[in-house]
Design a protein around this motif. Structure first.
Motif, PDB file in Angstrom:
ATOM      1  N   ARG A  98       0.829  -1.209   0.000  1.00  0.00           N
ATOM      2  CA  ARG A  98       0.000   0.000   0.000  1.00  0.00           C
ATOM      3  C   ARG A  98       0.853   1.244   0.000  1.00  0.00           C
ATOM      4  O   ARG A  98       0.576   2.207  -0.708  1.00  0.00           O
ATOM      5  CB  ARG A  98      -0.884   0.025   1.240  1.00  0.00           C
ATOM      6  N   TYR A 157      -6.026  -0.441  -7.937  1.00  0.00           N
ATOM      7  CA  TYR A 157      -5.859   0.447  -6.788  1.00  0.00           C
ATOM      8  C   TYR A 157      -6.985   0.258  -5.783  1.00  0.00           C
ATOM      9  O   TYR A 157      -6.773   0.302  -4.577  1.00  0.00           O
ATOM     10  CB  TYR A 157      -5.743   1.909  -7.245  1.00  0.00           C
ATOM     11  N   ILE A 196      -6.167  -2.854  -3.816  1.00  0.00           N
ATOM     12  CA  ILE A 196      -5.063  -2.670  -2.879  1.00  0.00           C
ATOM     13  C   ILE A 196      -5.507  -1.875  -1.659  1.00  0.00           C
ATOM     14  O   ILE A 196      -5.147  -2.199  -0.536  1.00  0.00           O
ATOM     15  CB  ILE A 196      -3.874  -1.971  -3.575  1.00  0.00           C
ATOM     16  N   TYR A 197      -6.305  -0.838  -1.894  1.00  0.00           N
ATOM     17  CA  TYR A 197      -6.697   0.015  -0.774  1.00  0.00           C
ATOM     18  C   TYR A 197      -8.059  -0.348  -0.193  1.00  0.00           C
ATOM     19  O   TYR A 197      -8.520   0.304   0.728  1.00  0.00           O
ATOM     20  CB  TYR A 197      -6.677   1.482  -1.198  1.00  0.00           C
TER      21      TYR A 197
END
Lengths: 229, 229
Positions: free
Chosen positions: A144, A170, A173-174
């Motif tokens: 991250r 993204y 991942i977040y």
DNA sequence: TCAAAAGTGTTATCTATACACCCATGT
DNA sequence: ACATGGGTGTATAGATAACACTTTTGA
């Protein structure tokens, strides 16, 4: 140093373990193996190996990755070294953990069978041996942080990728949702994506333009202090 | 793993090396020792030691730090493990580097003489043995990154410190000048500083109020995703 | 023609930056 | 009284966040 003679000190087995991340288009996954030897045979584990006499740890990590995936030129980065005295039940072994980012589609699937390896979504990981869970947690945190400031997310995608694909990555991942207008604006403003004339037509009727990461432009940027998110 | 029997693998000497940062009020410094044994006796080096059978690397680092500074409860963090085959000229040794932040005034100066140690400003470091220069460079980068997002800068100051002192510290770490109005505004807005009624009166006639880092408030903050700079 | 995903611009809010004067005190 | 460093507020610019409609095309 306390005692000055190298010979008075005990040597220790040194291993590497790899947290291998992949992205299947919607979920972030890690590649695990069923451990084929004692102790803990048959349990889920990170892929690892011992550091040989004639190699540094980076090389050992790449070697181990190649064994499992068939890939060379993998993006790897050292994460942390785990050294607790009893972390390995078979004796004193310290492990230098690496995290690797690979294009999940590019790896050799035949080797998956040989090693009894499997991709697990990060939120559905099985129990892992030793301190491997800690390693995965740390790798997730590092991913991250890394991906927010360095252009490494691309390593998880094919060479050509669409903006929606990049955004999905993204978001995975977040673990959050992003506004696509703001996302596109920011990514394109970094000036490191090159738009191709070609469209990806699998996932929508309209089709989405492919982009590639422009390594040349990136290297030319003085600061390299980007903010991806 | 490739070969499954632990016994088939060579063990390796494992050391720790500490990059010890201190701040004297205007300059950021690192504590080096004159190495007292072969190889490279008499040359400048980071303080280090071997990892014992019955301790993990964190403990080894704290032990080594205590030997050199007389301090316990030092802020240390693992930095990176250096594993090149020939990094130590006396044989295969891998080194787990740690960086430590200490209050330069609180360490035992008597021990400085015993170990022939000396504080060097970061821009005036002597030649170092092995790969210690690389370690210092990496530690510097990590310090900058760390201090931008975590409340660790305080470790380099006394418990009570003034805003000008804190600003000098940040200016030294980032090698830049900061506007004192903006600096104070930001620091105070984080809500983790407690103003005391007492003033420091050494460095100015008017005197500057002391502050302390409010650990309790910091722990209560959900996100802990601060931006110090 | 409709469903599904791609593509695109503007406004409001927040954050960061630039900037200058008065205050307290010891000499 | 003056020199030294401490303390404070405001205005501007830049970055981020919120928000909705049109386009393309295969089924």
């Amino acid at each position: 140093m306390d005692i000055q003679n190298y010979k008075l000190h005990k040597k220790i087995l040194v291993a590497v373990d790899c947290i291998i991340f992949g992205f299947d288009g919607s979920e972030l996954k890690a590649l695990l193996i069923k451990r084929g030897f004692e102790p803990e045979r048959g349990k889920w584990s990170l892929m690892g190996g011992f550091v040989g006499e004639d190699e540094n740890a980076d090389k050992a990590a790449l070697r181990v990755l190649h064994q499992l995936t068939g890939m060379k030129d993998v993006y790897v980065e050292q994460l942390h070294t785990f050294t607790d005295v009893n972390r390995d039940t078979a004796g004193r072994v310290i492990s230098i953990a690496y995290f690797a980012l690979i294009n999940i589609a590019a790896h050799n699937k035949q080797l998956e069978q040989e090693h009894e390896s499997r991709w697990f979504p990060l939120d559905k990981m099985p129990a892992l041996i030793f301190d491997h869970k800690k390693m995965v947690e740390k790798a997730k945190a590092m991913l991250r942080q890394k991906v927010a400031t360095h252009p490494v997310g691309f390593e998880l995608l094919a060479k050509k990728f669409t903006l929606p694909q990049l955004q999905n990555l993204y978001e995975a991942i977040y673990e959050t949702e992003l506004d696509k207008r703001n996302f596109a604006k920011k990514m394109l403003s970094l000036g490191i994506l090159k738009k191709l004339d070609e469209k990806e037509r699998e996932s929508s009727k309209k089709g989405a333009f492919y982009y590639v990461f422009d390594t040349v432009k990136y290297r030319k940027m003085e600061s390299n202090a980007l903010k991806f998110i």
